[in-house]
Scaffold this motif. Structure first.
Motif, mmCIF file in Angstrom:
data_model
loop_
_atom_site.group_PDB
_atom_site.id
_atom_site.type_symbol
_atom_site.label_atom_id
_atom_site.label_comp_id
_atom_site.label_asym_id
_atom_site.label_seq_id
_atom_site.Cartn_x
_atom_site.Cartn_y
_atom_site.Cartn_z
ATOM 1 N N GLY A 59 -0.349 5.987 -6.745
ATOM 2 C CA GLY A 59 -1.166 5.036 -6.684
ATOM 3 C C GLY A 59 -2.442 6.191 -6.961
ATOM 4 O O GLY A 59 -2.288 6.793 -7.522
ATOM 5 N N ASN A 60 -3.984 5.482 -6.926
ATOM 6 C CA ASN A 60 -4.673 6.073 -8.135
ATOM 7 C C ASN A 60 -6.125 6.619 -6.779
ATOM 8 O O ASN A 60 -7.536 5.929 -7.345
ATOM 9 N N GLU A 61 -5.791 6.994 -6.176
ATOM 10 C CA GLU A 61 -6.826 7.602 -4.962
ATOM 11 C C GLU A 61 -7.949 7.688 -4.896
ATOM 12 O O GLU A 61 -8.922 7.544 -5.576
ATOM 13 N N THR A 62 -7.882 8.815 -6.127
ATOM 14 C CA THR A 62 -8.795 10.552 -6.500
ATOM 15 C C THR A 62 -9.501 9.270 -7.405
ATOM 16 O O THR A 62 -10.663 9.439 -7.396
ATOM 17 N N GLU A 162 2.574 0.574 -18.541
ATOM 18 C CA GLU A 162 1.579 0.578 -18.312
ATOM 19 C C GLU A 162 2.387 -0.493 -17.367
ATOM 20 O O GLU A 162 0.592 -0.799 -16.319
ATOM 21 N N ILE A 163 3.094 -1.200 -17.125
ATOM 22 C CA ILE A 163 2.955 -2.092 -16.679
ATOM 23 C C ILE A 163 2.740 -1.997 -15.236
ATOM 24 O O ILE A 163 2.064 -2.371 -14.047
ATOM 25 N N TYR A 164 3.410 -0.256 -14.196
ATOM 26 C CA TYR A 164 3.038 0.190 -13.150
ATOM 27 C C TYR A 164 1.997 0.278 -12.972
ATOM 28 O O TYR A 164 1.328 -0.120 -11.870
ATOM 29 N N ARG A 165 1.479 0.840 -13.695
ATOM 30 C CA ARG A 165 0.235 0.649 -13.894
ATOM 31 C C ARG A 165 -1.072 -0.123 -13.718
ATOM 32 O O ARG A 165 -2.342 0.650 -12.473
ATOM 33 N N ARG A 166 -0.724 -1.155 -13.875
ATOM 34 C CA ARG A 166 -1.608 -2.311 -14.474
ATOM 35 C C ARG A 166 -1.397 -2.676 -12.784
ATOM 36 O O ARG A 166 -1.837 -3.518 -11.472
ATOM 37 N N GLU A 167 0.523 -2.514 -12.046
ATOM 38 C CA GLU A 167 -0.346 -2.844 -10.907
ATOM 39 C C GLU A 167 0.137 -2.332 -9.379
ATOM 40 O O GLU A 167 -0.879 -3.134 -7.925
ATOM 41 N N LYS A 168 -0.069 -0.984 -9.599
ATOM 42 C CA LYS A 168 -0.224 0.451 -8.537
ATOM 43 C C LYS A 168 -1.724 0.841 -8.319
ATOM 44 O O LYS A 168 -1.631 1.833 -7.278
ATOM 45 N N ASN A 169 -1.738 1.270 -10.069
ATOM 46 C CA ASN A 169 -3.033 2.437 -10.158
ATOM 47 C C ASN A 169 -4.447 1.945 -9.999
ATOM 48 O O ASN A 169 -5.837 2.468 -10.282
ATOM 49 N N THR A 170 -4.132 0.206 -10.173
ATOM 50 C CA THR A 170 -5.633 -0.686 -11.264
ATOM 51 C C THR A 170 -6.636 -0.154 -9.409
ATOM 52 O O THR A 170 -8.030 -0.532 -9.642
ATOM 53 N N TYR A 171 -6.422 -0.488 -8.819
ATOM 54 C CA TYR A 171 -6.946 -0.312 -7.032
ATOM 55 C C TYR A 171 -6.306 0.739 -6.216
ATOM 56 O O TYR A 171 -5.476 1.022 -6.230
ATOM 57 N N SER A 172 -7.555 1.657 -5.765
ATOM 58 C CA SER A 172 -7.113 2.409 -4.418
ATOM 59 C C SER A 172 -6.289 1.336 -3.050
ATOM 60 O O SER A 172 -6.562 0.127 -3.675
ATOM 61 N N THR A 178 -10.623 1.819 -9.211
ATOM 62 C CA THR A 178 -10.326 2.715 -10.551
ATOM 63 C C THR A 178 -10.653 2.732 -11.040
ATOM 64 O O THR A 178 -11.204 4.012 -11.661
ATOM 65 N N GLY A 179 -11.229 1.805 -12.424
ATOM 66 C CA GLY A 179 -11.672 1.778 -13.359
ATOM 67 C C GLY A 179 -10.786 2.153 -14.330
ATOM 68 O O GLY A 179 -11.212 2.183 -15.918
ATOM 69 N N MET A 180 -9.545 2.202 -13.892
ATOM 70 C CA MET A 180 -8.162 2.754 -14.931
ATOM 71 C C MET A 180 -8.406 2.005 -16.350
ATOM 72 O O MET A 180 -8.416 1.712 -17.979
ATOM 73 N N PHE A 181 -8.899 0.271 -16.255
ATOM 74 C CA PHE A 181 -8.051 -0.657 -17.539
ATOM 75 C C PHE A 181 -9.668 -1.778 -17.567
ATOM 76 O O PHE A 181 -9.613 -2.154 -18.065
#
Length: 184
Positions: A59-62, A162-172, A178-181
């Motif tokens: 995740g990308n909670e922080t 990149e695919i994983y981040r878009r699926e798992k790290n875009t929202y908490s 999260t602002g990643m993309f």
């Protein structure tokens, strides 16, 4: 037993440098997150600024919490040697990989090298430094860093990450962005 300081002095910087793990705590009005991190990615920039190179995780909670609220606490606790707990309180923000600020920090504090799976740098502007006794923290012996994250990121390669981040790290977990993309 707790002592408060305005900044990180040489003694506290030395303590940070001897630790093998730290924890980040962030929150919004609705949720709290605590995450462990390895200290090889942690840098003291100056007496009131620290950063850590954040690697891809489940995740990308922080990042989401920092975007929504900004408060961040980083805690170190001695699990070897003399007991002590050190907390760094302040306001944090995530620095995107595609930014010049990220590149500048990477060059100046990480010899221009990022570990596999690096996704962002988290920066903390420190408002308060506090130590406490740590008498209740058990003793542990450090053996080594786990190779699992390196193996996983290497096996997935940049495209898979990149695919994983878009699926798992875009929202908490609670749906905060999260602002990643976001468009820069």
């Amino acid at each position: 037993m707790a002592k408060q300081f305005e900044s990180i002095d040489a003694r506290l910087k030395d303590f940070i440098g001897r630790q093998h793990i730290f924890f980040t705590a962030s929150a919004t009005g609705d949720s709290v997150n605590i995450s462990p991190r390895e200290t090889g990615c942690f840098r003291v920039i100056d007496a009131n600024t620290v950063v850590y190179l954040d690697r891809t995780g489940s995740g990308n909670e922080t990042a989401a919490h920092l975007r929504a609220d900004g408060r961040l606490t980083i805690m170190f606790c001695a699990v070897e040697g003399p007991p002590m707990i050190l907390r760094l309180y302040g306001r944090g923000r995530a620095i995107r990989r595609d930014s010049s600020e990220y590149e500048n920090i990477l060059i100046s504090h990480y010899d221009g090298t990022e570990p596999s799976g690096a996704r962002q740098i988290i920066l903390l502007d420190i408002d308060l430094v506090q130590t406490s006794c740590g008498f209740g923290v058990p003793l542990f012996d450090y053996r080594a860093e786990r190779p699992s994250l390196d193996q996983w990121t290497d096996a997935n390669g940049p495209g898979g990450i990149e695919i994983y981040r878009r699926e798992k790290n875009t929202y908490s977990m609670d749906g905060l962005p999260t602002g990643m993309f976001d468009e820069a």
